[in-house]
Write a protein that holds these residues in place. Structure first.
Motif, PDB file in Angstrom:
ATOM      1  N   CYS A  10       0.822  -1.211   0.000  1.00  0.00           N
ATOM      2  CA  CYS A  10       0.000   0.000   0.000  1.00  0.00           C
ATOM      3  C   CYS A  10       0.856   1.262   0.000  1.00  0.00           C
ATOM      4  N   THR A  11       2.094   1.144   0.450  1.00  0.00           N
ATOM      5  CA  THR A  11       2.990   2.295   0.479  1.00  0.00           C
ATOM      6  C   THR A  11       3.692   2.489  -0.855  1.00  0.00           C
ATOM      7  N   TRP A  12       4.080   1.377  -1.485  1.00  0.00           N
ATOM      8  CA  TRP A  12       4.685   1.423  -2.825  1.00  0.00           C
ATOM      9  C   TRP A  12       3.903   0.470  -3.732  1.00  0.00           C
ATOM     10  N   PRO A  13       2.757   0.883  -4.241  1.00  0.00           N
ATOM     11  CA  PRO A  13       1.943  -0.028  -5.061  1.00  0.00           C
ATOM     12  C   PRO A  13       2.654  -0.382  -6.363  1.00  0.00           C
ATOM     13  N   LEU A  14       2.216  -1.493  -6.944  1.00  0.00           N
ATOM     14  CA  LEU A  14       2.711  -1.851  -8.271  1.00  0.00           C
ATOM     15  C   LEU A  14       2.278  -0.782  -9.267  1.00  0.00           C
ATOM     16  N   PRO A  15       3.093  -0.503 -10.261  1.00  0.00           N
ATOM     17  CA  PRO A  15       2.763   0.584 -11.199  1.00  0.00           C
ATOM     18  C   PRO A  15       1.509   0.298 -11.999  1.00  0.00           C
ATOM     19  N   THR A  16       0.750   1.351 -12.269  1.00  0.00           N
ATOM     20  CA  THR A  16      -0.455   1.247 -13.079  1.00  0.00           C
ATOM     21  C   THR A  16      -0.579   2.508 -13.918  1.00  0.00           C
ATOM     22  N   SER A  17      -1.244   2.403 -15.048  1.00  0.00           N
ATOM     23  CA  SER A  17      -1.413   3.569 -15.917  1.00  0.00           C
ATOM     24  C   SER A  17      -2.743   4.268 -15.681  1.00  0.00           C
ATOM     25  N   THR A  18      -3.580   3.754 -14.812  1.00  0.00           N
ATOM     26  CA  THR A  18      -4.885   4.347 -14.564  1.00  0.00           C
ATOM     27  C   THR A  18      -5.284   4.128 -13.119  1.00  0.00           C
ATOM     28  N   SER A  19      -5.913   5.124 -12.528  1.00  0.00           N
ATOM     29  CA  SER A  19      -6.311   5.003 -11.131  1.00  0.00           C
ATOM     30  C   SER A  19      -7.440   4.004 -10.936  1.00  0.00           C
ATOM     31  N   THR A  20      -8.215   3.740 -11.975  1.00  0.00           N
ATOM     32  CA  THR A  20      -9.316   2.780 -11.825  1.00  0.00           C
ATOM     33  C   THR A  20      -8.809   1.365 -11.648  1.00  0.00           C
ATOM     34  N   ALA A  21      -7.566   1.102 -12.039  1.00  0.00           N
ATOM     35  CA  ALA A  21      -6.979  -0.226 -11.852  1.00  0.00           C
ATOM     36  C   ALA A  21      -6.102  -0.284 -10.612  1.00  0.00           C
ATOM     37  N   ASP A  22      -6.075   0.781  -9.823  1.00  0.00           N
ATOM     38  CA  ASP A  22      -5.236   0.844  -8.633  1.00  0.00           C
ATOM     39  C   ASP A  22      -6.002   0.275  -7.438  1.00  0.00           C
TER      40      ASP A  22
END
Length: 705
Positions: A291-303
């Motif tokens: 939760c502190t260093w999430p896996l990278p994503t290109s969109t917040s809807t997939a976060d």
């Protein structure tokens, strides 16, 4: 003697022979005879199984029968083996098993046996697949035992050959001898840790763990740096691979690990673990990290970070982390914790609340924190409930942010939860004084720059409430000036040369506050407020902020990269449309242009409001400028801030050509000096995916610099 006395003496009365409870007495008599007879018998051996009316065995034990054979004892079955002269039992003869009797034989549980054998088989399968990939040739004719030395065949389990206990035929036949060039040779590289297709040697893992504890752990110091990677793996695989994933974000020695993990393996491990209802103390630690260093994503809807934050807190309270002195109340067995274990649980619970609060603040959502007795401040106390100075200061800062969020944005009388203007103005005065006291207390301790950056971020969180004011709110201009100063203080500290390591290894929360500060600068400088500030300083700082946001990107086309591109377009659009403010215009009018339309995301409403305004003002009118240049007069002579952030591994390259499968509308490869024009927004891959529906047919006319 009456009937009761007869029963008490152990004799069954005549009426009891037809009673449904009569077998109870018979079983009891059997147990007494076995315990007093001194016979060495085993279950299923046929000794003492039937009784005569007089209480004596109907059959006496056959001569030579002492006990069941090993195979029958293993299965708890009746055995008719004869020891002298030895004759195999009928079951071993029928199944063609080795029938023998050993005095020191001990039964082995099937479940543990199967689990260990299946684990060994799976390991050998992976070795075979790895060898195939390296060009080895398989030969099914050679002996598996002599070549692979499988513990399945050479361990303590070799007393049986029952196929049902050996694993599936498919698993056994898949263990093939590996040969290359006519002679057997194992693979040259030994991978100590594997997660699906991700394979790491011990050297890789030690390098990654050193990277984590050197550069990332200071942001959230709650793990043990002296503990070996193997012990972390034994505690839980998710904790081990979470550390590896975080450390690989900037790890130059093995640059593809993050991309390999984020492509699916770590997500599958994560959600399989969550789906099994995590009750492991170490899973909660892993969730704190992810939760502190999430896996990278290109969109917040997939976060999934906001969801994982809720899972983290519920799992923590589910196992009683919030009541560490009474853990047995949440366990089926009695739990006794020593002082070190108790302190570790208190620390982890404090970190859970720090992370949960940063998620709430950064995403503009209610935080699922629980500041209770366990986390109460105890001045002068030294014990297991005392946190380190760093974590204690961080917890105090997050408590302050929690107060601001709950009081400013949790008004039950307002449909959007925002406190009224007068109430908010009063709260602002109260919290300004409280923040000054908090700042004086923390700065006097000479803690790390990480704590100071979070302290400045808390001031930005408080002051962003100024965008909710109207022009008639008392102290309106003072609130805007306070916001301006808070943003400058935060950015000056974060972008300071001595603190570049904070920017490179920044947490998701600091990245979000960096974006919010950039949008605040942009909004203030394109309004009437620009006449009251040093516009040139703000202009320069905004451009440095853009470069810093790009520097925090770890994969091309991730969310930070895209936000930086958006902010450049908004700057260019504002400058092209409004130009510099007319210095000859003496009319200074305060209006409500700084108020927000999006008001349900707490202090982060500014970010979402800015995106919506970009859509309405530029995209909907077909006047968007997708140029990603910055003003040439503000560019460093030879390199930008991202190129200047050099770490211990030899450099930072945030624009490497790899990433999140960009589409045709992405901005990958477009540098500051590119002349190409691209449609930036892709409605399938933007942070407001379900809300944006742009008409690309109207974007053929692109304004340029």
């Amino acid at each position: 003697m009456d009937g009761h006395s007869v029963v008490g003496a152990g004799t069954v009365p005549p009426s009891a022979s037809h009673s449904p409870i009569s077998p109870v007495f018979r079983r009891g008599s059997i147990k007494r005879k076995r315990s007093t007879g001194g016979l060495d018998s085993s279950p299923g051996s046929g000794i003492g199984d039937e009784d005569t009316p007089g209480g004596e065995p109907e059959k006496k034990r056959q001569p030579g029968v002492k006990r069941a054979c090993n195979e029958c004892r293993q299965q708890k079955l009746r055995c008719d083996v004869v020891q002298e002269p030895f004759q195999s039992c009928s079951r071993c003869n029928r199944l063609k098993l080795e029938c023998k009797i050993e005095s020191n034989f001990k039964r082995i549980g099937k479940r543990s046996k199967h689990a260990e054998m299946e684990k060994e088989i799976e390991r050998l399968r992976r070795n075979i697949s790895q060898a195939k990939a390296q060009g080895y040739v398989m030969d099914e004719d050679e002996d598996l035992q002599s070549q692979l030395q499988s513990p399945v065949a050479n361990s303590a389990y070799s007393h049986t050959r029952n196929p049902s206990l050996m694993g599936s035929d498919e698993a056994v036949t898949s263990l093939l001898t590996l040969k290359r060039g006519g002679s057997y040779s194992m693979a040259a590289t030994h991978y100590a840790y594997e997660l699906e297709q991700v394979r790491l040697t011990e050297q890789d893992v030690h390098g990654l763990f050193h990277e984590f504890f050197a550069y990332y752990h200071p942001f959230l110091p709650f793990l043990n740096p002296e503990q070996s990677p193997d012990l972390y793996y034994q505690q839980h695989a998710l904790l081990f691979w979470s550390i590896v994933a975080i450390a690989s974000r900037r790890y130059q020695a093995k640059p593809n690990v993050l991309q390999e993990l984020s492509s699916g393996p770590l997500n599958r491990l994560l959600w399989n673990t969550v789906g099994d209802v995590p009750n492991s103390y170490f899973v909660i630690k892993a969730l704190c990290l992810l939760c502190t260093w999430p896996l990278p994503t290109s969109t917040s809807t997939a976060d999934p970070t906001h969801i994982l934050g809720g899972v983290m807190m519920k799992a923590a309270t589910g196992i009683g982390l919030h009541r560490p002195n009474h853990t047995q109340d949440f366990s089926r067995v009695s739990v006794q914790l020593n002082k070190d274990q108790l302190h570790d649980r208190v620390t982890t619970w404090a970190v859970c609340n720090i992370v949960a609060q940063s998620i709430g603040t950064g995403y503009g959502q209610p935080a699922s924190t629980l500041y209770d007795w366990t986390l109460a401040i105890r001045p002068g106390e030294d014990g297991p409930f005392t946190l380190s100075p760093e974590l204690e200061a961080r917890l105090r800062v997050e408590r302050f942010c929690d107060k601001v969020s709950k009081e400013m944005y949790s008004n039950a009388s307002d449909p959007r939860g925002v406190a009224g203007d007068e109430h908010r103005a009063m709260l602002m005065r109260v919290y300004r004084r409280e923040y000054q006291e908090l700042q004086a207390s923390i700065l006097s301790q000479n803690l790390s720059p990480v704590v100071n950056v979070h302290l400045k971020a808390a001031a930005v969180h408080l002051r962003l409430a100024g965008f909710f004011d109207s022009s008639t709110t008392p102290g309106y201009m003072d609130d805007l000036m306070g916001l301006w100063r808070a943003v400058l203080a935060f950015l000056d500290l974060l972008l300071e040369k001595n603190n570049q390591h904070i920017l490179v290894y920044a947490t998701n929360y600091l990245q979000q506050m960096l974006v919010a500060a950039g949008f605040a600068l942009l909004k203030l400088m394109r309004s009437f407020f620009a006449k009251t500030i040093d516009f040139e300083r703000g202009r320069r700082l905004f451009h440095e902020t853009i470069q810093a946001i790009r520097a925090t990107s770890i994969l091309d086309n991730d969310l930070q990269w895209r936000l930086a591109e958006l902010m450049v377009q908004m700057w260019n659009g504002a400058r092209l449309e409004n130009g510099h403010h007319d210095e000859d215009d003496d009319a200074f009018r305060i209006d409500d242009s700084l108020q927000l339309k999006v008001r349900c995301r707490h202090s982060m409403s500014l970010v979402y409001d800015s995106i919506w305004r970009w859509r309405e003002e530029y995209q909907a009118q077909g006047r968007a400028s997708s140029t990603t240049h910055l003003d040439s007069t503000l560019m460093p002579p030879q390199q930008n801030i991202a190129q200047g952030l050099i770490n211990a591994n030899g450099g930072l390259t945030p624009t490497a050509n790899h990433g999140l499968n960009p589409g045709p509308n992405s901005m990958i490869g477009i540098g500051y000096n590119s002349d190409a024009n691209y449609d930036f927004f892709d409605p399938q891959h933007w942070m407001l995916d379900g809300l944006l529906d742009f008409n690309y047919n109207g974007l053929h006319h692109i304004e340029t610099m």
